[in-house]
Design a protein around this motif. Sequence first.
Motif, PDB file in Angstrom:
ATOM      1  N   VAL A 182       0.814  -1.213   0.000  1.00  0.00           N
ATOM      2  CA  VAL A 182       0.000   0.000   0.000  1.00  0.00           C
ATOM      3  C   VAL A 182       0.851   1.267   0.000  1.00  0.00           C
ATOM      4  O   VAL A 182       0.343   2.359  -0.258  1.00  0.00           O
ATOM      5  N   SER A 183       2.169   1.128   0.235  1.00  0.00           N
ATOM      6  CA  SER A 183       3.036   2.291   0.412  1.00  0.00           C
ATOM      7  C   SER A 183       3.737   2.701  -0.881  1.00  0.00           C
ATOM      8  O   SER A 183       3.904   1.913  -1.808  1.00  0.00           O
ATOM      9  N   ASP A 184       4.165   3.966  -0.893  1.00  0.00           N
ATOM     10  CA  ASP A 184       4.973   4.481  -1.996  1.00  0.00           C
ATOM     11  C   ASP A 184       6.462   4.319  -1.716  1.00  0.00           C
ATOM     12  O   ASP A 184       7.246   4.060  -2.627  1.00  0.00           O
ATOM     13  N   GLY A 219      13.949   2.797   0.321  1.00  0.00           N
ATOM     14  CA  GLY A 219      13.758   2.840  -1.115  1.00  0.00           C
ATOM     15  C   GLY A 219      12.287   2.770  -1.465  1.00  0.00           C
ATOM     16  O   GLY A 219      11.424   2.644  -0.585  1.00  0.00           O
ATOM     17  N   PRO A 220      11.956   2.855  -2.754  1.00  0.00           N
ATOM     18  CA  PRO A 220      10.566   2.690  -3.180  1.00  0.00           C
ATOM     19  C   PRO A 220      10.023   1.360  -2.671  1.00  0.00           C
ATOM     20  O   PRO A 220      10.736   0.347  -2.676  1.00  0.00           O
ATOM     21  N   ALA A 221       8.775   1.366  -2.228  1.00  0.00           N
ATOM     22  CA  ALA A 221       8.200   0.166  -1.616  1.00  0.00           C
ATOM     23  C   ALA A 221       8.237  -1.029  -2.552  1.00  0.00           C
ATOM     24  O   ALA A 221       8.530  -2.154  -2.119  1.00  0.00           O
ATOM     25  N   ASP A 222       7.963  -0.815  -3.824  1.00  0.00           N
ATOM     26  CA  ASP A 222       7.985  -1.926  -4.782  1.00  0.00           C
ATOM     27  C   ASP A 222       9.374  -2.551  -4.882  1.00  0.00           C
ATOM     28  O   ASP A 222       9.519  -3.774  -4.988  1.00  0.00           O
ATOM     29  N   ALA A 223      10.409  -1.697  -4.828  1.00  0.00           N
ATOM     30  CA  ALA A 223      11.777  -2.206  -4.913  1.00  0.00           C
ATOM     31  C   ALA A 223      12.129  -3.021  -3.674  1.00  0.00           C
ATOM     32  O   ALA A 223      12.780  -4.071  -3.783  1.00  0.00           O
ATOM     33  N   LEU A 224      11.696  -2.557  -2.501  1.00  0.00           N
ATOM     34  CA  LEU A 224      12.001  -3.304  -1.285  1.00  0.00           C
ATOM     35  C   LEU A 224      11.249  -4.627  -1.242  1.00  0.00           C
ATOM     36  O   LEU A 224      11.754  -5.613  -0.689  1.00  0.00           O
ATOM     37  N   ARG A 225      10.071  -4.669  -1.820  1.00  0.00           N
ATOM     38  CA  ARG A 225       9.323  -5.934  -1.878  1.00  0.00           C
ATOM     39  C   ARG A 225      10.076  -6.978  -2.684  1.00  0.00           C
ATOM     40  O   ARG A 225       9.949  -8.182  -2.426  1.00  0.00           O
ATOM     41  N   ARG A 226      10.865  -6.532  -3.645  1.00  0.00           N
ATOM     42  CA  ARG A 226      11.616  -7.464  -4.500  1.00  0.00           C
ATOM     43  C   ARG A 226      13.019  -7.730  -3.972  1.00  0.00           C
ATOM     44  O   ARG A 226      13.716  -8.607  -4.494  1.00  0.00           O
ATOM     45  N   ASP A 227      13.437  -6.964  -2.958  1.00  0.00           N
ATOM     46  CA  ASP A 227      14.789  -7.102  -2.429  1.00  0.00           C
ATOM     47  C   ASP A 227      14.927  -8.445  -1.702  1.00  0.00           C
ATOM     48  O   ASP A 227      14.165  -8.733  -0.782  1.00  0.00           O
TER      49      ASP A 227
END
Length: 240
Positions: free
Chosen positions: A204-206, A220-228
């Motif tokens: 839900v975060s940016d 970092g951007p939330a989407d990037a951290l989800r993939r980290d």
Amino acid sequence: MLEVLNLSAGYGNIEVLHGVSFKVKEGQVVCLIGTNGAGKTTTMRAISGMIRPRAGSVSLDGNQVAGLPSFKIARHGIAHSPEGRRVFPTMSVADNILLGAFSRLTGSRKRGDVDADMDRAMELFPRLKERRLQLAGTLSGGEQQMLAMARAVMLRPKVILLDEPSMGLAPILVEEVFNIITRLKQQKVTMLLVEQFAAAALEVSDYAYVLESGKVALSGPADALRRDPSVRAAYLGGMH
């Protein structure tokens, strides 16, 4: 919008935060994730004035608020939906929500249309609309969480601090709470979110910050951290 710089805070002789820095831009949802004891709730309490920072700064639109009493920080436009909800159990649901607009009703903040905002809150939280005359202490845990969030919305704040909104809730209510957060995001409400369910928070975060032992370890951007891979392994169970 909200800028935290080199923030240190703690309890008694124990320092929990050791120079935490981050930003929340207008219209963003930013989340803080980390293990228990990382300093997430302490960060929220230091921002809102529940505890006094030992060092560092907290500024909102360039105005320094660190160290001010909670009621003065609220007047600047920071609303806090705290861990544990902290509703007023012997007051009605409607009166609890209206208390969120206290500084508007007393002239400390621009009043605006309080009645219209009450109607908006009831539409945003339909469970509360059904129970508006009920005593807050008779609500379920999930309903009390929604009440704490509705109360924060009534300030018409510049930024809302949401501390563990899903704590102790059944999965179906967790989903409902995050649906409400998504609706607030669509309305361009600026939010700082602390949440035990890191996957839901990142979704839900940016932007996101990872706290470890009272320091920012990663951001970092939330989407990037989800993939980290390291974030997935440590906080997402290797999933998502």
